[in-house]
Structures are given as structure tokens and as C-alpha cells.
Design a protein around this motif. Sequence first.
Motif, PDB file in Angstrom:
ATOM      1  N   GLU A 112      55.756  24.710  40.505  1.00 20.58           N
ATOM      2  CA  GLU A 112      56.364  25.157  39.251  1.00 20.58           C
ATOM      3  C   GLU A 112      57.654  24.386  38.981  1.00 20.58           C
ATOM      4  O   GLU A 112      57.932  24.003  37.838  1.00 20.58           O
ATOM      5  N   LYS A 113      58.425  24.130  40.025  1.00 20.11           N
ATOM      6  CA  LYS A 113      59.683  23.403  39.853  1.00 20.11           C
ATOM      7  C   LYS A 113      59.455  21.941  39.491  1.00 20.11           C
ATOM      8  O   LYS A 113      60.372  21.279  38.986  1.00 20.11           O
ATOM      9  N   ARG A 114      58.274  21.433  39.754  1.00 15.89           N
ATOM     10  CA  ARG A 114      57.965  20.038  39.400  1.00 15.89           C
ATOM     11  C   ARG A 114      57.558  19.892  37.936  1.00 15.89           C
ATOM     12  O   ARG A 114      57.475  18.788  37.420  1.00 15.89           O
ATOM     13  N   HIS A 118      60.963  22.944  30.298  1.00 16.08           N
ATOM     14  CA  HIS A 118      60.532  23.768  29.177  1.00 16.08           C
ATOM     15  C   HIS A 118      59.142  24.370  29.391  1.00 16.08           C
ATOM     16  O   HIS A 118      58.725  25.262  28.648  1.00 16.08           O
ATOM     17  N   GLU A 119      58.414  23.897  30.417  1.00 17.82           N
ATOM     18  CA  GLU A 119      57.087  24.440  30.722  1.00 17.82           C
ATOM     19  C   GLU A 119      57.111  25.456  31.863  1.00 17.82           C
ATOM     20  O   GLU A 119      56.096  26.077  32.168  1.00 17.82           O
ATOM     21  N   ARG A 120      58.251  25.632  32.511  1.00 15.56           N
ATOM     22  CA  ARG A 120      58.330  26.543  33.645  1.00 15.56           C
ATOM     23  C   ARG A 120      58.328  28.000  33.186  1.00 15.56           C
ATOM     24  O   ARG A 120      58.816  28.320  32.101  1.00 15.56           O
ATOM     25  N   SER A 121      57.816  28.861  34.053  1.00 19.47           N
ATOM     26  CA  SER A 121      57.752  30.286  33.739  1.00 19.47           C
ATOM     27  C   SER A 121      58.694  31.069  34.651  1.00 19.47           C
ATOM     28  O   SER A 121      58.396  31.251  35.836  1.00 19.47           O
ATOM     29  N   PRO A 122      59.808  31.549  34.132  1.00 24.69           N
ATOM     30  CA  PRO A 122      60.723  32.344  34.956  1.00 24.69           C
ATOM     31  C   PRO A 122      60.061  33.594  35.524  1.00 24.69           C
ATOM     32  O   PRO A 122      60.364  34.005  36.653  1.00 24.69           O
ATOM     33  N   SER A 123      59.158  34.200  34.782  1.00 25.93           N
ATOM     34  CA  SER A 123      58.515  35.426  35.273  1.00 25.93           C
ATOM     35  C   SER A 123      57.611  35.139  36.461  1.00 25.93           C
ATOM     36  O   SER A 123      57.563  35.927  37.421  1.00 25.93           O
ATOM     37  N   TRP A 124      56.900  34.010  36.442  1.00 25.68           N
ATOM     38  CA  TRP A 124      56.063  33.655  37.589  1.00 25.68           C
ATOM     39  C   TRP A 124      56.923  33.261  38.785  1.00 25.68           C
ATOM     40  O   TRP A 124      56.610  33.606  39.930  1.00 25.68           O
TER      41      TRP A 124
END
Length: 199
Positions: A112-114, A118-124
Motif C-alpha cells: 500500500e505504501k508503494r 493519492h491512491e492509498r487507503s487510510p482505512s485499509w
Amino acid sequence: MKLYITVPSPYARKCRIVAREKGLADRIEEIAVDPYANAPELLSSNPLVQVPTLIAGDGLPLNDSPVICEYLDAMGAGPRLLPEGGAERLRVRRLETLANGALEMGVKLVLEKRRPEHERSPSWVERWTANMGRALDGLEAAAPDAARLDMGVITAGVAVTWIGFRHPDYDWKTGRPGLVALQTALEARPSFLQTRPDA
């Protein structure tokens, strides 16, 4: 035999440790590949292009670290790291599965960090981090013992070292003295020293 790996992979490290503990290291050629570049030799033996992949003694590929480790365990010397049956096998498998679950959550966080920010999901990220912590709490409660080396203990040791390596800002040690002691003891073993993820 050939074992396709990346050095930082915890799943590959687990197989490399088992090979050493079972006296098989000199029978296995470890080949570092780049799965993300679709390394041709890996692609030809594993359609998922994932490490670890073992080309077994019969020339056929084995994928997935629990399968590879069970194969090596049966082939190698010394006491079985995975009991053949009964309640003890189930106990070891439960511990191994829990440690693999902690790793899975950690891998999801890395991937996810890669992604572009703007495509990352804080909830996940929040969920996977919480799941990883709960899995580590479960491992602490299970009290794996380095003096009783088995597949579950190895996987737990690999998991905590890799989480510390890939997630240096995540405090996995506080409140988990048993896992800290486990890591200290295991990382002193030659099989662990020879396969460090930062080597």
C-alpha cells in the motif's frame, strides 16, 4: 534443487532457514530474482511470479512457503519441524498460520505504501495495522519457545524480525516480552544469522 528467492522476503527466508536446519543447504542453489521484473526463470516455473519457488528433486516446481518447508522437512535430517499428525501437528500449524497472518498484514502495508499517495487507503492501512498487532498479540499469548524449534516457532521468529525490518516505526516489542526473547534467541542461531533480511 533450485530455490528462487529475494533476500528480504520473509517467506523465502523461512525456506532458507528450514533448509539449513535440516542439513540441506548444500543441496539447494539459492537464486536471487526480481519478481516484479517477471524474471524469466521464475515465470517459467511459477505463473504467479512469486518467491519462494523451489525446483524440487524431481524437477517440478513447488510454490508457497508452507508447502516448500514441509517438503524440505520430510527430506532432511533430524527431528521433524512439522509433526506428522495429531494434536501436536495442529498446535504447530496454528502457530505457523498466525505468524503467516502477521506477515500477510505487513506485506499488504508495504504494498500500500508503494502506491501513489493519492491512491492509498487510510482505512485499509488502519485495518491491516490493527490486524497485524492482534496477530502479534496472539503469538505472544501462544508463547512460542525457541528451545522447542518447530515450523511455528521458526515462522514467528521470521515474522517479528521482518516486521521490525520493513516497519521500523511500528513498535512490535512493547508488551510482548515473549516475542522479544524469542527473536533474541532465534537470531543467534546460524540458520537465522545466515539469512538476515538486511544481509
